[in-house]
Write a protein that holds these residues in place. Sequence first.
Motif, PDB file in Angstrom:
ATOM      1  N   PHE A 167       0.860   4.000  -2.917  1.00  0.00           N
ATOM      2  CA  PHE A 167       0.554   5.393  -2.571  1.00  0.00           C
ATOM      3  C   PHE A 167       1.600   6.334  -3.162  1.00  0.00           C
ATOM      4  O   PHE A 167       1.257   7.384  -3.721  1.00  0.00           O
ATOM      5  CB  PHE A 167       0.492   5.564  -1.056  1.00  0.00           C
ATOM      6  CG  PHE A 167       0.325   6.981  -0.616  1.00  0.00           C
ATOM      7  CD1 PHE A 167      -0.904   7.596  -0.700  1.00  0.00           C
ATOM      8  CD2 PHE A 167       1.403   7.699  -0.131  1.00  0.00           C
ATOM      9  CE1 PHE A 167      -1.068   8.920  -0.306  1.00  0.00           C
ATOM     10  CE2 PHE A 167       1.259   9.010   0.272  1.00  0.00           C
ATOM     11  CZ  PHE A 167       0.014   9.622   0.181  1.00  0.00           C
TER      12      PHE A 167
ATOM     13  N   HIS B  31       0.902   9.097  -6.045  1.00  0.00           N
ATOM     14  CA  HIS B  31       1.205  10.517  -5.881  1.00  0.00           C
ATOM     15  C   HIS B  31       2.036  11.030  -7.047  1.00  0.00           C
ATOM     16  O   HIS B  31       1.784  12.123  -7.571  1.00  0.00           O
ATOM     17  CB  HIS B  31       1.938  10.739  -4.558  1.00  0.00           C
ATOM     18  CG  HIS B  31       2.269  12.165  -4.300  1.00  0.00           C
ATOM     19  ND1 HIS B  31       3.460  12.727  -4.675  1.00  0.00           N
ATOM     20  CD2 HIS B  31       1.540  13.150  -3.724  1.00  0.00           C
ATOM     21  CE1 HIS B  31       3.461  14.006  -4.335  1.00  0.00           C
ATOM     22  NE2 HIS B  31       2.305  14.283  -3.747  1.00  0.00           N
TER      23      HIS B  31
ATOM     24  N   ALA C 122       0.825  -1.204   0.000  1.00  0.00           N
ATOM     25  CA  ALA C 122       0.000   0.000   0.000  1.00  0.00           C
ATOM     26  C   ALA C 122       0.864   1.260   0.000  1.00  0.00           C
ATOM     27  O   ALA C 122       0.547   2.236  -0.687  1.00  0.00           O
ATOM     28  CB  ALA C 122      -0.931  -0.006   1.208  1.00  0.00           C
ATOM     29  N   PHE C 123       1.969   1.232   0.736  1.00  0.00           N
ATOM     30  CA  PHE C 123       2.862   2.394   0.755  1.00  0.00           C
ATOM     31  C   PHE C 123       3.466   2.646  -0.629  1.00  0.00           C
ATOM     32  O   PHE C 123       3.486   3.777  -1.107  1.00  0.00           O
ATOM     33  CB  PHE C 123       3.975   2.198   1.787  1.00  0.00           C
ATOM     34  CG  PHE C 123       4.977   3.300   1.792  1.00  0.00           C
ATOM     35  CD1 PHE C 123       4.646   4.545   2.305  1.00  0.00           C
ATOM     36  CD2 PHE C 123       6.244   3.117   1.268  1.00  0.00           C
ATOM     37  CE1 PHE C 123       5.566   5.585   2.301  1.00  0.00           C
ATOM     38  CE2 PHE C 123       7.171   4.140   1.264  1.00  0.00           C
ATOM     39  CZ  PHE C 123       6.832   5.383   1.778  1.00  0.00           C
TER      40      PHE C 123
END
Length: 114
Positions: A26, A30, A22-23
């Motif tokens: 993300f 971005h 998930a990191f």
Amino acid sequence: MTGKSPRVPNAIAFALLSGMGAFLLFVVGHDVHRWYTTGTIYYASKYGHDHGSYVSYGEAPVRFLAACANSLLCAVAGVFFVVAAFIAPSRFQKEEEAGLASPRRSPPHPWRAD
């Protein structure tokens, strides 16, 4: 007492792998959003005082393509970690079931003949 629960390693593996995935997704999201809105993408550089800059294809096509390749690699790694988060608990469960089904032998005793 029943001993260790097999759910604990499952939960730990799921939390770690899904968190890392998930990191990464993300961060890539971005970068892609910034590229979509401004036309520039972040290029990390180890030289210089700012250790990175935002580049567009018109300014530096090689750096822009390297930044896109880096984002693509991070996206693939993020998807891999998320998929592995769902596969790892079933693998732990299969190993636990296989261990329970097989008879456990004690190691050979040095003074006793088997």
